[in-house]
Design a protein around this motif. Sequence first.
Motif, short mmCIF file in Angstrom:
data_model
loop_
_atom_site.label_atom_id
_atom_site.label_comp_id
_atom_site.label_asym_id
_atom_site.label_seq_id
_atom_site.Cartn_x
_atom_site.Cartn_y
_atom_site.Cartn_z
N ARG A 90 0.81 -1.22 0.00
CA ARG A 90 0.00 0.00 0.00
C ARG A 90 0.85 1.27 0.00
O ARG A 90 0.40 2.32 -0.47
N ILE A 91 2.08 1.21 0.50
CA ILE A 91 2.93 2.40 0.47
C ILE A 91 3.70 2.50 -0.85
O ILE A 91 4.34 3.52 -1.12
N ARG A 92 3.63 1.48 -1.68
CA ARG A 92 4.49 1.42 -2.87
C ARG A 92 4.27 2.62 -3.80
O ARG A 92 5.23 3.21 -4.32
N PHE A 93 3.02 3.00 -4.03
CA PHE A 93 2.76 4.11 -4.95
C PHE A 93 3.35 5.41 -4.40
O PHE A 93 3.98 6.18 -5.13
N ALA A 94 3.16 5.66 -3.10
CA ALA A 94 3.72 6.86 -2.49
C ALA A 94 5.24 6.88 -2.63
O ALA A 94 5.84 7.92 -2.95
#
Length: 357
Positions: free
Chosen positions: A201-205
């Motif tokens: 879930r943090i990958r895009f950020a």
Amino acid sequence: MMSLFNSYRLGDLMLPNRVVMAPMTRVRAAADGLATPSMATYYAQRATAGLIVTEGVQPSLIGQSNPGTPGLHTDEQVTAWRPVTAAVHANGGRIFAQLMHGGRVSHPDTTGVQPIGPSGVPATGDVFTPAGPQPAPTPRALDTAEVPAHAQSYAQAARRAIEAGFDGVELHGANGYLISQFLSSNANLRTDRYGGSVTNRIRFAVEAASATVEAVGGARTGIRLSPGGTFWGVEETDVPELYTTLLTELTRLGVAYVHLEATVDEEVLVSLRRAWPGALIMNPVLPMGPKQTGQDDADHWLGLGADLISFGRAFIANPDLVERLRNGLPIAPVDETTYYQGGDGGYLTYPTYQYAT
């Protein structure tokens, strides 16, 4: 004792004070997302802030959330922003552009295209459109192969921002917009490498921040986050783990600052301060909540380890906010009816403090 009025080195910039003008939507841009002479005057009036962060600026047409907002994805937009940054610099100020991809918080009547998001889950509530508020539409879920291009859109806009004369950029990773949607556990229902676990879930950020750092440098890159925030219906599970993991990655990237909103318990925010070794801008009160940030809130958070304090609504009605805070002068109230109405009323019409003769 640390004071709002001490100087602070942020990346390559020496800020004369620790007062930050927070990003605030003002919907005063011209057609095609062009900045205007009034915007140059508005920001230049507030150039005594240690740092100005602009209203959200869309990094692509599909990233536009609201009508009347400015962009940084065309040559014409770059040209239109140059008088704004020049006016701020001429008044001795420093200015970052906030890059805001709306994701699902948009409407075809605004952009001409269906909004996109991590998953086909609509935002909660009505979105602004040229015809007035309308229910948030169901976004088109991005294919895995499409996601990196949207992360890269922040970097492309960052390059244009520097070309336009900005001192740096802030990625809008808060308040239910695209980065926040990927962090969310109910807006992001993906089962690929961008969804599910905290790491995914943090990958895009992380990809958006990494691309931006590569494009313009870490000293020119900040990010705003709203841990546990519920704007536009987003929810987040495992908030402490989610944001501690994200901050670890942002530390590795060497971004200039993290800008936190008070959207979760103070205990969690303090733990995130400990997890983040770099510069911290703290927005001490809930954005758009019942209270505006004041001197006491600022002093409290400076004591808890914040380096800089952002003020939002107080800057709208008080272009000389730094002087008023420094000298204990009254803070003028803001007329909320003028927030989004357009024109110069409630935009350029607030005076500086009038001393008795």
